[in-house]
Design an enzyme around this catalytic site. Structure first.
Site, short mmCIF file in Angstrom:
data_model
loop_
_atom_site.label_atom_id
_atom_site.label_comp_id
_atom_site.label_asym_id
_atom_site.label_seq_id
_atom_site.Cartn_x
_atom_site.Cartn_y
_atom_site.Cartn_z
N HIS A 141 0.81 -1.22 0.00
CA HIS A 141 0.00 0.00 0.00
C HIS A 141 0.84 1.27 0.00
O HIS A 141 0.34 2.35 -0.32
CB HIS A 141 -1.00 0.01 1.17
N ASP A 171 0.25 -7.60 1.59
CA ASP A 171 0.62 -6.18 1.66
C ASP A 171 2.14 -6.01 1.67
O ASP A 171 2.68 -5.21 2.44
CB ASP A 171 -0.01 -5.52 2.89
N SER A 249 4.66 2.49 7.94
CA SER A 249 4.34 1.34 7.11
C SER A 249 5.54 0.92 6.26
O SER A 249 6.12 1.73 5.54
CB SER A 249 3.17 1.65 6.17
#
Length: 404
Positions: A141, A171, A249
């Site tokens: 993402h 992911d 992230s």
């Protein structure tokens, strides 16, 4: 789930941060002034008190020269953690020009299509240097929808990066940069050895590259938590209370040995009923990361054999629910089968809801990640042997793997 999307650059956010800093400084100044006035008042009200004077201030020569217990671990990875910048081509701003409204007959084909602008930022970890390439793992993402990707290294230099492969299910994504820029690579640890209460640090770029190489400390809250992501994928993750914010992230979750044992991916900031949540961050276990990135480097994508079931690790089921689900108390590890897809490989093999898968091909499975590792070493169409516990009895079933 919060933190699925990396930080967007918004002037409002920056202004808020600046205002907060200024307010903090003003408040601090006011506090010191008040204390100083109180001290002066006390000195003036007592003529017998000895006055203290000094021409200048200086630091002590006896300051402790120690580092935090996790400082060596941070030093082992800090040069390998980078900021990942997602660039998108923005539409050029409209104007009231008559040529923009009706079209420019004199257009020579050189009109600007729109400049690349920073859309979002995340983090990444350089884990391998081979040949003329350095490889970086990050979250899918973080780079999703990008027109171009850049990487800011730990020394502040920004370089171009190429997307090698992505996998939305886990992911994860792999990027490549010129090997000449790689000065340090991180080592993966064994996520299966993690224990609740173990000290870890999270390293990344919360809120973007302005705060690159930020390190936060916490513990392992749960070594194997089964969750359903916002994209409806089921995943076994590491739960930690180390501070994870937008921009973290793709960054590293690191153990005391300086090994990456997880890739930070998301956080829970609000429950389904709107209750505010603190200290619930999640990372993809390193064992699954290694499996996925190796396939992405080799093939550029993940083609998964699957059984056609929805499962949850026993470790993620509270003991109070086990009796309700008719799970035998002597079962410590395994995977509970919550649903079986109609006409799936599992259905044809005879797997039923309530079964607990304890082995695949005679290899113990303790969480969803370990099941994936075994299945992904097979090809679509291969047959596997499943050992399941059904009502306290172990039975063996054979299933032919299908594609995802």
């Amino acid at each position: 789930m919060d933190n699925r999307n990396p930080r967007h650059r918004q002037n409002g956010l920056v202004k808020t941060a600046i205002v907060g800093v200024i307010a903090g400084l003003i408040g601090g100044g006011a506090s010191y002034f008040a204390i100083d006035q109180m001290n002066n008042a006390n000195l003036n009200s007592n003529d017998a008190q000895t006055s203290i004077t000094s021409s200048s201030s200086k630091t002590s020569k006896n300051s402790a020269k120690t580092s935090g217990t996790m400082t060596p671990a941070y030093n082992d990875v800090k040069g390998a953690v980078v900021s990942v910048i997602n660039l998108k081509r923005q539409s050029s701003s409209s104007s009231n020009s008559i040529f923009d409204i009706f079209g420019d007959d004199q257009d020579d084909g050189k009109k600007e299509r729109g400049k690349l602008q920073t859309y979002s930022e995340g983090s990444g970890v350089i884990y391998m240097k081979t040949g003329n390439k350095g490889y970086i793992v990050t979250n899918n993402h973080v780079v999703s929808g990008s027109d171009k990707v850049k990487v800011m290294l730990s020394n502040g230099k920004t370089v171009d990066a190429r997307i090698v492969g992505t996998d939305a299910t886990t992911d994860l994504a792999v990027l490549a940069i010129d090997a000449g820029y790689v000065t340090q690579t991180a080592e993966f640890g064994d996520s299966k050895t993690l224990q609740a209460g173990q000290t870890v640090i999270a390293v990344g770029s919360p809120l973007g590259s302005e705060y690159a190489s930020t390190v936060t400390q916490g513990i392992i809250s749960a070594p194997a938590r089964s969750i359903t992501t916002s994209s409806a994928n089921q995943q076994t993750v590491i739960q930690t209370d180390a501070a994870i914010n937008p921009g973290n992230s793709g960054g590293a979750l690191v153990n005391s040995a300086g090994q990456v044992i997880g890739i930070n991916s998301m956080k829970l900031s609000q429950s389904s009923d709107g209750t505010s949540v603190e200290g619930m961050g999640f990372a993809i276990p390193s064992n699954e990361v290694v499996n996925i990135v190796n396939q992405l480097v080799k093939k550029g994508k993940i083609v998964r054999p699957q059984l056609g079931v929805k499962v949850i690790a026993l470790q993620g089921i509270p003991s109070s629910y086990r009796k309700h689900l008719n799970i035998k108390s002597n079962l410590k590890d395994g995977i509970y089968v919550a649903t079986v897809n109609k006409n799936s490989s599992a259905a044809h093999a005879g797997i039923k809801v309530g079964d607990v898968i304890i082995k695949v091909d005679n290899k113990t499975v303790s969480d969803v990640a370990s099941l994936h590792t075994i299945l992904y070493n097979h090809k679509i169409g291969d047959t596997v042997t499943l050992t399941v516990n059904r009502g306290g009895k172990e039975i063996n079933l054979r299933a032919k793997l299908e594609s995802n």
